[in-house]
Enzyme design. Structure first.
Site, PDB file in Angstrom:
ATOM      1  N   GLY A   1     -41.242  51.233  19.472  1.00 33.19           N
ATOM      2  CA  GLY A   1     -40.477  52.462  19.275  1.00 33.19           C
ATOM      3  C   GLY A   1     -39.423  52.576  20.356  1.00 33.19           C
ATOM      4  O   GLY A   1     -39.516  51.898  21.385  1.00 33.19           O
TER       5      GLY A   1
ATOM      6  N   CYS B   1     -45.627  46.517  21.890  1.00 30.48           N
ATOM      7  CA  CYS B   1     -44.530  47.094  22.680  1.00 30.48           C
ATOM      8  C   CYS B   1     -44.811  48.581  22.970  1.00 30.48           C
ATOM      9  O   CYS B   1     -45.743  48.884  23.700  1.00 30.48           O
ATOM     10  CB  CYS B   1     -43.201  46.874  21.959  1.00 30.48           C
ATOM     11  SG  CYS B   1     -41.783  47.126  23.016  1.00 30.48           S
ATOM     12  N   TYR B   2     -44.079  49.506  22.373  1.00 26.42           N
ATOM     13  CA  TYR B   2     -44.369  50.933  22.589  1.00 26.42           C
ATOM     14  C   TYR B   2     -45.823  51.226  22.221  1.00 26.42           C
ATOM     15  O   TYR B   2     -46.491  52.030  22.882  1.00 26.42           O
ATOM     16  CB  TYR B   2     -43.425  51.790  21.739  1.00 26.42           C
ATOM     17  CG  TYR B   2     -43.708  53.289  21.792  1.00 26.42           C
ATOM     18  CD1 TYR B   2     -43.048  54.118  22.689  1.00 26.42           C
ATOM     19  CD2 TYR B   2     -44.646  53.871  20.923  1.00 26.42           C
ATOM     20  CE1 TYR B   2     -43.312  55.484  22.742  1.00 26.42           C
ATOM     21  CE2 TYR B   2     -44.919  55.233  20.962  1.00 26.42           C
ATOM     22  CZ  TYR B   2     -44.249  56.032  21.874  1.00 26.42           C
ATOM     23  OH  TYR B   2     -44.505  57.381  21.912  1.00 26.42           O
TER      24      TYR B   2
ATOM     25  N   HIS C   1     -43.092  40.972  20.861  1.00 29.45           N
ATOM     26  CA  HIS C   1     -43.052  41.253  19.418  1.00 29.45           C
ATOM     27  C   HIS C   1     -43.560  40.049  18.619  1.00 29.45           C
ATOM     28  O   HIS C   1     -42.785  39.149  18.302  1.00 29.45           O
ATOM     29  CB  HIS C   1     -41.618  41.604  18.986  1.00 29.45           C
ATOM     30  CG  HIS C   1     -41.197  42.943  19.473  1.00 29.45           C
ATOM     31  ND1 HIS C   1     -41.442  44.100  18.773  1.00 29.45           N
ATOM     32  CD2 HIS C   1     -40.574  43.316  20.614  1.00 29.45           C
ATOM     33  CE1 HIS C   1     -40.993  45.133  19.445  1.00 29.45           C
ATOM     34  NE2 HIS C   1     -40.452  44.687  20.578  1.00 29.45           N
TER      35      HIS C   1
ATOM     36  N   GLU D   1     -44.217  39.859  15.591  1.00 31.17           N
ATOM     37  CA  GLU D   1     -43.648  39.852  14.241  1.00 31.17           C
ATOM     38  C   GLU D   1     -42.298  39.133  14.169  1.00 31.17           C
ATOM     39  O   GLU D   1     -41.834  38.771  13.093  1.00 31.17           O
ATOM     40  CB  GLU D   1     -43.505  41.293  13.713  1.00 31.17           C
ATOM     41  CG  GLU D   1     -42.423  42.143  14.369  1.00 31.17           C
ATOM     42  CD  GLU D   1     -42.847  42.805  15.689  1.00 31.17           C
ATOM     43  OE1 GLU D   1     -43.811  42.325  16.305  1.00 31.17           O
ATOM     44  OE2 GLU D   1     -42.197  43.776  16.102  1.00 31.17           O
TER      45      GLU D   1
ATOM     46  N   ASP E   1     -35.314  44.226  -9.614  1.00 31.48           N
ATOM     47  CA  ASP E   1     -36.433  45.173  -9.659  1.00 31.48           C
ATOM     48  C   ASP E   1     -36.725  45.669 -11.079  1.00 31.48           C
ATOM     49  O   ASP E   1     -37.878  45.681 -11.518  1.00 31.48           O
ATOM     50  CB  ASP E   1     -36.167  46.372  -8.736  1.00 31.48           C
ATOM     51  CG  ASP E   1     -35.909  45.936  -7.309  1.00 31.48           C
ATOM     52  OD1 ASP E   1     -36.319  44.813  -6.972  1.00 31.48           O
ATOM     53  OD2 ASP E   1     -35.298  46.700  -6.552  1.00 31.48           O
TER      54      ASP E   1
ATOM     55  N   LYS F   1     -39.408  43.281  -1.385  1.00 29.91           N
ATOM     56  CA  LYS F   1     -38.491  42.538  -2.260  1.00 29.91           C
ATOM     57  C   LYS F   1     -38.929  41.080  -2.462  1.00 29.91           C
ATOM     58  O   LYS F   1     -38.891  40.573  -3.583  1.00 29.91           O
ATOM     59  CB  LYS F   1     -37.085  42.563  -1.631  1.00 29.91           C
ATOM     60  CG  LYS F   1     -35.980  42.152  -2.559  1.00 29.91           C
ATOM     61  CD  LYS F   1     -35.613  43.288  -3.459  1.00 29.91           C
ATOM     62  CE  LYS F   1     -34.424  43.003  -4.306  1.00 29.91           C
ATOM     63  NZ  LYS F   1     -34.007  44.228  -5.025  1.00 29.91           N
TER      64      LYS F   1
END
Ligand code: XMP
Length: 508
Positions: A56, A83-84, A170, A172, A228, A366
């Site tokens: 964050g 992190c945060y 991070h 990710e 979609d 997606k």
């Protein structure tokens, strides 16, 4: 998909929340995103096997920074702070967070304790992505330090007994080279994941869910030809064959052959396909309009009107929509806390002839929608199509929209796409723009005064920023020569080499 294991991603405003949720799903575990301040009762209802606290933008000790319900540390559920999220965990459980003497940004050599379940199978020195100005100075009682860097003495910490883990970097992000393994370890070594979330399983369960929801009623879907709505049509057809009507509204601003291609993709299927040619009606309302936002508004309004008229006979049916998970997250409907409202989500309007809403893709990202489309047998080139804006060529034909100008653009755009394909080139988005500027030229012995056409091709991952593509000169030569020779009304071709920012992808 309520009976599969689930990881709850609590969002503290970091830009990576969706990336974290997608990385979890890539490990075959279902993930849901909720706002960081979601009440504890709501969290319990989700019954997650683990909770991830995201990064964050704020400092935990600053007034107004987002704090989670402290009780989440009393649920007996494993927690991973990133992190945060790590700083929040330390701060809440009695540690100390303070500004860094040296802030770290970018790829940083990180020493990890390989005995930690989080770092199982990872080398003891590995690069990670750091991006922080605060750090955990003192870990809370019961925790031990499990990683450090040159400038960050506590790059990871854990309390194995209570199953609390935290990393300052991070995992990710791709720049954290073993980040995927850190997430996988948290899921499989700590949370006891079994890997029960796959798109194949999703199909079976979703088909069952659609059948239960709809029963023997009919479903109407507005099919645009985009990924979609097309995948929505495909799964509906599989679930409730012969109970589906797809309405394709051609507003006259489609690309060349688009209507035919959409019709071909869905012909022979067990659904009713209604092709509405509304070109004249749209162009009549757009006559004399040059302002791009007015064009968008008119096209949007007219679209709703045509759809309402065409679907009038389906009173008592369900309405299907191709809403996907990022739309749901951004609108806040996932947690009940509104982050940003989104036009696509919000349920049925009060005055409606439909009895309910069917949204088979509302839990999918997606890339999962594309995977689902392939599994349902949609053609590959269809599933991997570049995005095409709702107002179509309406925002690529600068100035007034007439049939003649749109035809000119359609023909030029077609040649452009065809030549890129012949050259084996593919970009994230590529299209032609008919400008409102005319330019002097010469053909034979005569002077010409025709439109300037611009070509655009870009590289992007998120469409929030982009770089222009370096199309080889020989290919640009061929495209230009064909366009000025074959397309009536174009006298000059230019190539747009502007990035976003400062330009946008579309011209208007
Ligand atoms: P910009 O031009 O803002 O575009 O850089 C970012 C992405 O959004 C698409 N786009 C639209 N899509 N309706 C849509 O459905 C619109 O009015 C619209 N305007 C832009 C654009 O094609 C690009 O992919």
């Amino acid at each position: 998909m309520s009976d599969v294991q689930k990881i709850l991603v609590l969002d503290f405003g970091g830009q990576y929340k969706e990336l974290i949720a997608r990385k979890v799903r890539a490990c075959k575990v279902m993930s849901v995103i909720m706002s960081g301040d979601t009440p504890i009762e709501r969290i319990k209802k989700e019954n997650p096997i683990g909770i991830i606290l995201t990064g964050g933008p704020h400092s935990v000790y600053k007034e107004g920074s987002l704090h989670a319900d402290k009780d989440l540390f009393n649920l007996g559920i494993p927690v991973l702070g990133i992190c945060y999220g790590m700083q929040f965990m330390a701060y809440t459980l009695g540690g100390e967070v303070s500004p860094c003497a040296v802030s770290e940004y970018g790829k940083i050599k990180t020493h990890v304790c390989t005995k930690s379940p989080l770092f199982k199978g990872i080398e003891d020195v590995t690069p990670t992505l750091m991006n922080h100005t605060d750090y955990v100075k003192t870990v809370p009682a019961g925790f031990r330090v499990t990683a450090h860097t040159k400038d960050c003495p506590v790059a990871a910490m854990e309390d194995k007994d209570r199953q609390f883990y935290a990393v300052q970097f991070h995992p990710e992000a791709d720049l954290s080279e073993r980040g995927h393994d850190v997430i996988r370890n948290f899921l499989y070594e700590v949370c006891g994941a079994v890997g029960d979330y796959t798109i194949d399983e999703f199909i079976e369960k979703e088909i069952q869910r659609i059948r239960e929801q709809v029963g023997d009623k009919h479903v109407v879907l507005g099919l645009s030809g985009g990924v979609d709505s097309s995948v929505t049509a495909a799964i509906l057809e599989r679930a409730i064959p012969d109970q589906v009507t797809c309405i394709f509204v051609d507003h006259g601003m489609m690309r060349k052959n688009e209507g035919k291609e959409v019709e071909a993709a869905f012909s022979g299927k067990h659904l009713k396909f209604v092709h509405v040619n509304a070109e004249q009606r749209f162009l009549a309302r757009l006559k004399g309009v040059t302002d791009p936002e007015r064009k968008r508004m008119i096209i949007g309004e007219e679209f709703v009107r045509v759809f309402e008229e065409e679907s009038a006979e389906y009173e008592g049916s369900f309405l299907a929509q191709g809403t996907i998970y990022p739309d749901v997250v951004e609108s806040g409907h996932a947690s009940g806390a509104v982050i940003k409202s989104h036009h696509n989500v919000g349920g049925l309007p009060k005055e409606t002839k439909f009895v309910g809403l069917v949204e088979p893709l509302r839990t999918l990202f997606k890339d999962e929608v594309r995977e689902l489309g392939m599994l349902l047998g949609l053609p590959e080139e269809y599933v991997n199509r570049q995005p095409f804006p709702g107002p179509g060529l309406g925002v690529r034909c600068i100035g007034e929209l007439t049939k003649e100008r749109l035809d000119t653009l359609r023909d030029a755009d077609y040649i452009y796409r065809e030549e890129l394909k012949n050259a084996g080139l593919k970009y994230d988005q590529f299209f032609a723009v008919l400008t409102s500027m005319r330019s002097v030229g010469v053909k034979g012995d005569g002077r010409t005064y025709n439109y300037v056409l611009a070509l655009r091709a870009i590289h992007t991952t998120d469409f929030m920023t982009c770089e222009y593509a370096h199309i080889p000169y020989e290919v640009l030569d061929k495209i230009t020569s064909r366009i000025v020779n074959e397309v009536k009304g174009v006298g000059r071709v230019v190539y747009d080499i502007t990035g976003k920012p400062p330009a946008t992808i579309e011209w208007e």
